[in-house]
Design a protein around this motif. Structure first.
Motif, PDB file in Angstrom:
ATOM      1  N   ILE A  91     148.880  90.979  26.609  1.00 20.95           N
ATOM      2  CA  ILE A  91     147.903  90.807  27.683  1.00 20.95           C
ATOM      3  C   ILE A  91     148.499  90.039  28.840  1.00 20.95           C
ATOM      4  O   ILE A  91     148.392  90.432  30.003  1.00 20.95           O
ATOM      5  N   PHE A  94     150.741  92.334  30.827  1.00 20.69           N
ATOM      6  CA  PHE A  94     150.101  93.301  31.711  1.00 20.69           C
ATOM      7  C   PHE A  94     149.411  92.617  32.868  1.00 20.69           C
ATOM      8  O   PHE A  94     149.270  93.180  33.949  1.00 20.69           O
ATOM      9  N   GLN A 214     149.468  84.617  62.786  1.00 24.68           N
ATOM     10  CA  GLN A 214     148.857  83.382  62.326  1.00 24.68           C
ATOM     11  C   GLN A 214     149.108  83.167  60.847  1.00 24.68           C
ATOM     12  O   GLN A 214     149.219  84.129  60.084  1.00 24.68           O
ATOM     13  N   LEU A 216     147.027  81.816  57.961  1.00 21.91           N
ATOM     14  CA  LEU A 216     145.696  81.365  57.584  1.00 21.91           C
ATOM     15  C   LEU A 216     145.742  80.597  56.276  1.00 21.91           C
ATOM     16  O   LEU A 216     146.575  80.859  55.425  1.00 21.91           O
ATOM     17  N   THR A 217     144.833  79.656  56.144  1.00 16.93           N
ATOM     18  CA  THR A 217     144.690  78.925  54.900  1.00 16.93           C
ATOM     19  C   THR A 217     143.598  79.572  54.080  1.00 16.93           C
ATOM     20  O   THR A 217     142.488  79.748  54.561  1.00 16.93           O
ATOM     21  N   ILE A 218     143.914  79.945  52.878  1.00 12.07           N
ATOM     22  CA  ILE A 218     142.881  80.425  51.969  1.00 12.07           C
ATOM     23  C   ILE A 218     142.624  79.273  51.011  1.00 12.07           C
ATOM     24  O   ILE A 218     143.401  79.053  50.078  1.00 12.07           O
ATOM     25  N   HIS A 219     141.573  78.554  51.309  1.00  6.23           N
ATOM     26  CA  HIS A 219     141.307  77.287  50.630  1.00  6.23           C
ATOM     27  C   HIS A 219     141.366  77.422  49.109  1.00  6.23           C
ATOM     28  O   HIS A 219     140.678  78.257  48.532  1.00  6.23           O
ATOM     29  N   LYS A 224     148.123  82.897  54.070  1.00  2.86           N
ATOM     30  CA  LYS A 224     148.261  84.316  54.370  1.00  2.86           C
ATOM     31  C   LYS A 224     148.819  84.477  55.777  1.00  2.86           C
ATOM     32  O   LYS A 224     148.259  83.965  56.729  1.00  2.86           O
ATOM     33  N   VAL A 226     149.025  86.617  58.779  1.00  4.32           N
ATOM     34  CA  VAL A 226     148.327  87.789  59.290  1.00  4.32           C
ATOM     35  C   VAL A 226     148.901  88.197  60.630  1.00  4.32           C
ATOM     36  O   VAL A 226     149.279  87.372  61.446  1.00  4.32           O
TER      37      VAL A 226
ATOM     38  N   GLU B  13     147.584 102.588  27.411  1.00  3.46           N
ATOM     39  CA  GLU B  13     148.744 103.017  28.194  1.00  3.46           C
ATOM     40  C   GLU B  13     148.943 104.531  28.157  1.00  3.46           C
ATOM     41  O   GLU B  13     149.159 105.173  29.182  1.00  3.46           O
ATOM     42  N   GLN B  17     148.467 107.020  31.317  1.00  3.90           N
ATOM     43  CA  GLN B  17     149.610 107.732  31.858  1.00  3.90           C
ATOM     44  C   GLN B  17     149.358 109.238  31.894  1.00  3.90           C
ATOM     45  O   GLN B  17     149.686 109.913  32.867  1.00  3.90           O
ATOM     46  N   ARG B  34     145.631  98.486  34.510  1.00  6.27           N
ATOM     47  CA  ARG B  34     145.533  98.338  33.048  1.00  6.27           C
ATOM     48  C   ARG B  34     144.323  97.572  32.568  1.00  6.27           C
ATOM     49  O   ARG B  34     144.058  97.523  31.382  1.00  6.27           O
ATOM     50  N   ASP B  35     143.673  96.880  33.460  1.00  8.27           N
ATOM     51  CA  ASP B  35     142.460  96.192  33.028  1.00  8.27           C
ATOM     52  C   ASP B  35     141.588  95.931  34.254  1.00  8.27           C
ATOM     53  O   ASP B  35     141.966  96.245  35.374  1.00  8.27           O
ATOM     54  N   GLU B  38     143.049  93.704  37.214  1.00  4.22           N
ATOM     55  CA  GLU B  38     144.040  94.435  37.979  1.00  4.22           C
ATOM     56  C   GLU B  38     143.353  95.530  38.780  1.00  4.22           C
ATOM     57  O   GLU B  38     143.705  95.786  39.933  1.00  4.22           O
ATOM     58  N   PRO B  58     140.316  94.786  28.167  1.00  6.64           N
ATOM     59  CA  PRO B  58     140.497  93.336  28.111  1.00  6.64           C
ATOM     60  C   PRO B  58     140.260  92.705  29.480  1.00  6.64           C
ATOM     61  O   PRO B  58     140.321  93.393  30.496  1.00  6.64           O
ATOM     62  N   ARG B  59     139.974  91.423  29.478  1.00  9.94           N
ATOM     63  CA  ARG B  59     139.841  90.617  30.696  1.00  9.94           C
ATOM     64  C   ARG B  59     138.578  90.916  31.506  1.00  9.94           C
ATOM     65  O   ARG B  59     137.886  90.003  31.917  1.00  9.94           O
ATOM     66  N   ASP B 143     139.606  89.561  57.958  1.00  9.64           N
ATOM     67  CA  ASP B 143     141.021  89.223  57.833  1.00  9.64           C
ATOM     68  C   ASP B 143     141.363  87.885  58.443  1.00  9.64           C
ATOM     69  O   ASP B 143     142.139  87.116  57.910  1.00  9.64           O
ATOM     70  N   GLN B 144     140.794  87.683  59.636  1.00  9.55           N
ATOM     71  CA  GLN B 144     141.166  86.496  60.394  1.00  9.55           C
ATOM     72  C   GLN B 144     140.153  85.388  60.252  1.00  9.55           C
ATOM     73  O   GLN B 144     140.274  84.351  60.911  1.00  9.55           O
ATOM     74  N   GLN B 145     139.157  85.604  59.439  1.00 10.57           N
ATOM     75  CA  GLN B 145     138.111  84.604  59.252  1.00 10.57           C
ATOM     76  C   GLN B 145     137.545  84.191  60.600  1.00 10.57           C
ATOM     77  O   GLN B 145     137.437  83.002  60.904  1.00 10.57           O
ATOM     78  N   SER B 158     137.079  79.966  54.349  1.00  8.59           N
ATOM     79  CA  SER B 158     137.308  81.051  53.397  1.00  8.59           C
ATOM     80  C   SER B 158     136.009  81.463  52.718  1.00  8.59           C
ATOM     81  O   SER B 158     135.699  82.646  52.607  1.00  8.59           O
TER      82      SER B 158
END
Lengths: 229, 229
Positions: A91, A94, A214, A216-219, A224, A226, B13, B17, B34-35, B38, B58-59, B143-145, B158
């Motif tokens: 796990i 993956f 820029q 950016l802060t992702i708290h 990031k 951008v 898997e 596939q 896979r989960d 992801e 899983p997860r 994207d730029q908040q 954020s």
DNA sequence: ATGGGGATTTAACAATATTTAACATGTAGC
DNA sequence: GCTACATGTTAAATATTGTTAAATCCCCAT
């Protein structure tokens, strides 16, 4: 069609050697590293199509190495070799983004088939780890630790370059704080984290020449880079 | 006509596939996760036309993943794969908004037919997960908040951005409290819920510049961003 | 080895972001 | 109306990040 390059990281000398020889006979171009540290520096200095990583290794285990490899190249195909077929291990693997998993002992044929399968499905997607990045009106030469803005040259320090490279490699995505710390500072500790903040400030200063770029802060997560337009 | 993009989330898997290869031969562009975790990050980083989700994984299970996907895009077509044809499962699935349901074992042809059917009926409705939203006199760049009101720029944090994005993505529909909490705060607990309320207040403050935009409270259910005119 | 000088880390303090707390208000069911 | 519970509102408490400068480290030339 050119030979595919494989990076094998395996601490068992015998097995490593056997793997290398077998895969070379089968037409691959291979490099062999003996532990995670060596594996990373090998990965950094050449470009590969696929990595085969043992999990239990001295100095740096396969999972950690895989995370660092994925930091530089999210798409890099990875196959893990593991002694036991522990569920948690699978796990964890993956989660990192393993493309396949081979439990020892395995036959060379089995491994070969899996390598071919992984390569088949990832053809073309493999993003090379570049050393030159362009974003906004900047050009960044990681090799030379040089940031260009038009005809202005700004020399960067090693830490600045390392950090900027990770940001570039993950452009428009969040670069995980902890992952970056482990990668560049080798350890996610309080002081290293503060050091990283200082370097983020330095980079922001360098990048403020272009409004479209820029950091950016992702708290609580990371940073990031951008790029608009 | 361009290839349709499918997201396959399947922890087996082999099956994964096989599915991937078969569907690519049939002319689709596919990604395989896979989960559930992801799968979500894949969904977040690319745009898809249809998702095929295994339920038991899983997860993060397929149902939970589907809910989170629908949070970002209510119209996203989803087909579930399930081992057993349990009635409760089926009901739960359609409640979430499954477009179809395939019970293992199934033939590839069957799945293909269902995919084509779902795509046919949903053609054109597929709403992309955008990163820029316009409502009332506001423009919001996730994207730029950044929240723009005419030429006024308001930098968002954020958490504000995450929440506003979910509201925008569900504009004029109710955003489920619990779903939003699990999505943004990763956990629906008392304190997180109160934190969310605080952020709703913050957003309302930002949005009060335009009377035609409001965040309504749907008691016991969640919040709704409404845009008059 | 010694000192200069840039690179990096540590420290101290400031500014923000997020969570928690406390109290007010509202809503639904009875 | 009364009760239980959900939400509104504001501010304090924490936690995280920004910023600047001093302290340390490290490399290199002498």
């Amino acid at each position: 069609m050119t030979k595919k390059k494989l990076l094998i990281v395996e601490d068992d000398e015998n097995l490593g050697q056997i793997l290398k020889e077998y895969l070379e006979i089968k037409g691959f171009d291979t490099s062999l590293a003996r532990d995670g540290e060596e594996g990373l520096s090998e990965f950094n200095s050449n470009s590969y199509d696929l990595c085969i990583l043992d999990i239990m290794m001295p100095r740096k285990d396969g999972f950690t190495l895989a995370r660092e490899i994925k930091l530089l190249n999210k798409e890099m195909p990875v196959i893990f070799l593991t002694a036991k077929s522990l569920k948690e291990d699978t796990i964890e693997g993956f989660k990192i983004g393993a493309d396949d998993y081979v439990t020892k002992p395995f036959s060379m044929e089995e491994l070969l088939l899996r390598i071919q399968a992984v390569l088949r499905r990832s053809t073309g997607t493999t993003t090379e780890v570049k050393s030159t990045y362009t974003f906004g009106r900047f050009t960044f030469h990681y090799d030379q630790q040089l940031l260009l803005f038009g005809d202005e040259k700004q020399k960067l320090t090693s830490k600045e370059s390392e950090l900027l490279r990770l940001l570039c490699q993950n452009i428009n995505k969040t670069l995980d704080r902890s992952a970056a710390l482990k990668y560049i500072w080798k350890d996610d500790s309080y002081f290293n984290a503060r050091s990283m903040d200082v370097y983020i400030a330095k980079l922001r200063k360098h990048l403020k020449k272009d409004d479209n770029i820029q950091i950016l802060t992702i708290h609580g997560e990371g940073f990031k880079l951008v790029s608009l337009n």
